[in-house]
Design an enzyme around this catalytic site. Sequence first.
Site, PDB file in Angstrom:
ATOM      1  N   HIS A 166       9.121   6.926   7.222  1.00 51.62           N
ATOM      2  CA  HIS A 166       8.054   7.921   7.132  1.00 51.62           C
ATOM      3  C   HIS A 166       8.121   8.817   8.355  1.00 51.62           C
ATOM      4  CE1 HIS A 166       6.382   4.493   9.364  1.00 51.62           C
ATOM      5  NE2 HIS A 166       5.549   5.344   9.947  1.00 51.62           N
ATOM      6  N   TRP A 179       0.826  -1.213   0.000  1.00 52.47           N
ATOM      7  CA  TRP A 179       0.000   0.000   0.000  1.00 52.47           C
ATOM      8  C   TRP A 179       0.859   1.261   0.000  1.00 52.47           C
ATOM      9  CZ3 TRP A 179       0.111   3.559   4.007  1.00 52.47           C
ATOM     10  CH2 TRP A 179       0.747   3.139   5.188  1.00 52.47           C
ATOM     11  N   PRO A 203       8.512   1.552  14.350  1.00 49.46           N
ATOM     12  CA  PRO A 203       7.453   2.059  13.480  1.00 49.46           C
ATOM     13  C   PRO A 203       6.370   1.003  13.289  1.00 49.46           C
ATOM     14  CG  PRO A 203       9.286   1.270  12.168  1.00 49.46           C
ATOM     15  CD  PRO A 203       9.709   1.121  13.606  1.00 49.46           C
ATOM     16  N   SER A 204       5.227   1.439  12.818  1.00 55.46           N
ATOM     17  CA  SER A 204       4.140   0.489  12.548  1.00 55.46           C
ATOM     18  C   SER A 204       4.358  -0.236  11.228  1.00 55.46           C
ATOM     19  CB  SER A 204       2.781   1.200  12.543  1.00 55.46           C
ATOM     20  OG  SER A 204       2.799   2.289  11.638  1.00 55.46           O
ATOM     21  N   TYR A 205       5.181   0.337  10.337  1.00 56.57           N
ATOM     22  CA  TYR A 205       5.573  -0.362   9.111  1.00 56.57           C
ATOM     23  C   TYR A 205       6.990   0.070   8.768  1.00 56.57           C
ATOM     24  CZ  TYR A 205       3.803   4.042   7.084  1.00 56.57           C
ATOM     25  OH  TYR A 205       3.555   5.367   6.813  1.00 56.57           O
ATOM     26  N   HIS A 213       8.487   7.389  14.532  1.00 61.75           N
ATOM     27  CA  HIS A 213       8.221   6.361  15.534  1.00 61.75           C
ATOM     28  C   HIS A 213       9.340   5.317  15.539  1.00 61.75           C
ATOM     29  CE1 HIS A 213       3.565   6.935  15.629  1.00 61.75           C
ATOM     30  NE2 HIS A 213       4.161   7.602  16.594  1.00 61.75           N
ATOM     31  N   ASP A 242      -2.814  11.569   6.853  1.00 61.49           N
ATOM     32  CA  ASP A 242      -2.997  10.274   7.499  1.00 61.49           C
ATOM     33  C   ASP A 242      -4.479   9.929   7.486  1.00 61.49           C
ATOM     34  OD1 ASP A 242      -3.519   8.562  10.123  1.00 61.49           O
ATOM     35  OD2 ASP A 242      -1.415   8.311   9.593  1.00 61.49           O
ATOM     36  N   HIS A 261       9.133   1.219   6.495  1.00 63.18           N
ATOM     37  CA  HIS A 261       9.515   2.075   5.372  1.00 63.18           C
ATOM     38  C   HIS A 261       9.572   3.471   5.960  1.00 63.18           C
ATOM     39  CE1 HIS A 261       9.516   3.363   1.032  1.00 63.18           C
ATOM     40  NE2 HIS A 261       9.207   4.498   1.646  1.00 63.18           N
ATOM     41  N   HIS A 301       5.918  11.720  10.765  1.00 58.55           N
ATOM     42  CA  HIS A 301       4.588  12.175  11.162  1.00 58.55           C
ATOM     43  C   HIS A 301       4.575  13.686  11.353  1.00 58.55           C
ATOM     44  CE1 HIS A 301       3.290   7.987  12.299  1.00 58.55           C
ATOM     45  NE2 HIS A 301       4.612   7.860  12.295  1.00 58.55           N
TER      46      HIS A 301
END
Length: 303
Positions: A243, A141, A237-239, A234, A171, A241, A245
């Site tokens: 990124h 995604w 991170p939650s994923y 983060h 977001d 790659h 915030h």
Amino acid sequence: MFLATYWCSFSWASVLTIRLLRESARDKAVFLHGQVNGTSGDVKDAVVILEKTPFQEENISDLLKNHTKLQLQMSNDIYSTYHLYPPPQLSEIKTTVIYPATEKHLQKYLRQEVHLIRETGEDYKNITLPFIQSQSFSIQWVYNILEKKAEADRIIHENPDPCNGFVLIPDFKWNQKQLDDLYLIAISHRREIKSLRDLTSEHLPLLKNILQEGKEAILKRFGVAGTQLRIYLHYQPSYYHLHVHFSALSYDAPGISVERAHLLTHVIDNLELDPQYYQKQALTFALRADEPLLKKFQEAGRA
């Protein structure tokens, strides 16, 4: 995986609620495990998130008009409390759907005990990195956004440079109807940077572009100054790659606690002081009790 704030090829009638995963009184949200009957007759899991939307200034007067029902709950001297039942058009509930959802998605939203981990540079090399490499975390995604196969119309700003460029996009937690909970994500075009741990002084031009151009784009589009933004990464991170915030300073956004959020300005400062800072520095983060990475740290005697 389908991720959206609307229903696509299925309707409410096709959703069976299985269980409540978690609720948050503070955030006025519930997290549900559902199952969806697909068009081909197969049944797949889904996560459904229901959130009360923030008040919008232009609708406040409508809430207090005659077609709003007030039900008295308590009255004592000058104090009274009511239940207010607004008309349907002012009773919006933001609905986020993750479909089809994997067991990992279900566990992510399930209420869990949480443990703090202090990860040294050696821990990352010996425990965390091998774990990440052994997992199949799908971030297709993210690539769809970068390749403009999805959400292209939502991109606020893009620097197309393949090395030091990024896209800035709202977001999905932000409905873009008010600025109090402004929330955007800057996603790097570079695909080999998994997290904070991979950053070195080589990446300073990228990070500085994100910081400067991100602030300028948000000021131009939304009129929010950089001094009113919280800009951070983060870890974990939650994923995986890179990124960054961008959230309104007034917004108590998820994941801004000290054990997870790292201000981008501090990251840049640290890398200018030491090009290998994030390969050496011990980092603290929280893991839920059911997360496999916690088990890896426990097996290594590090938790």
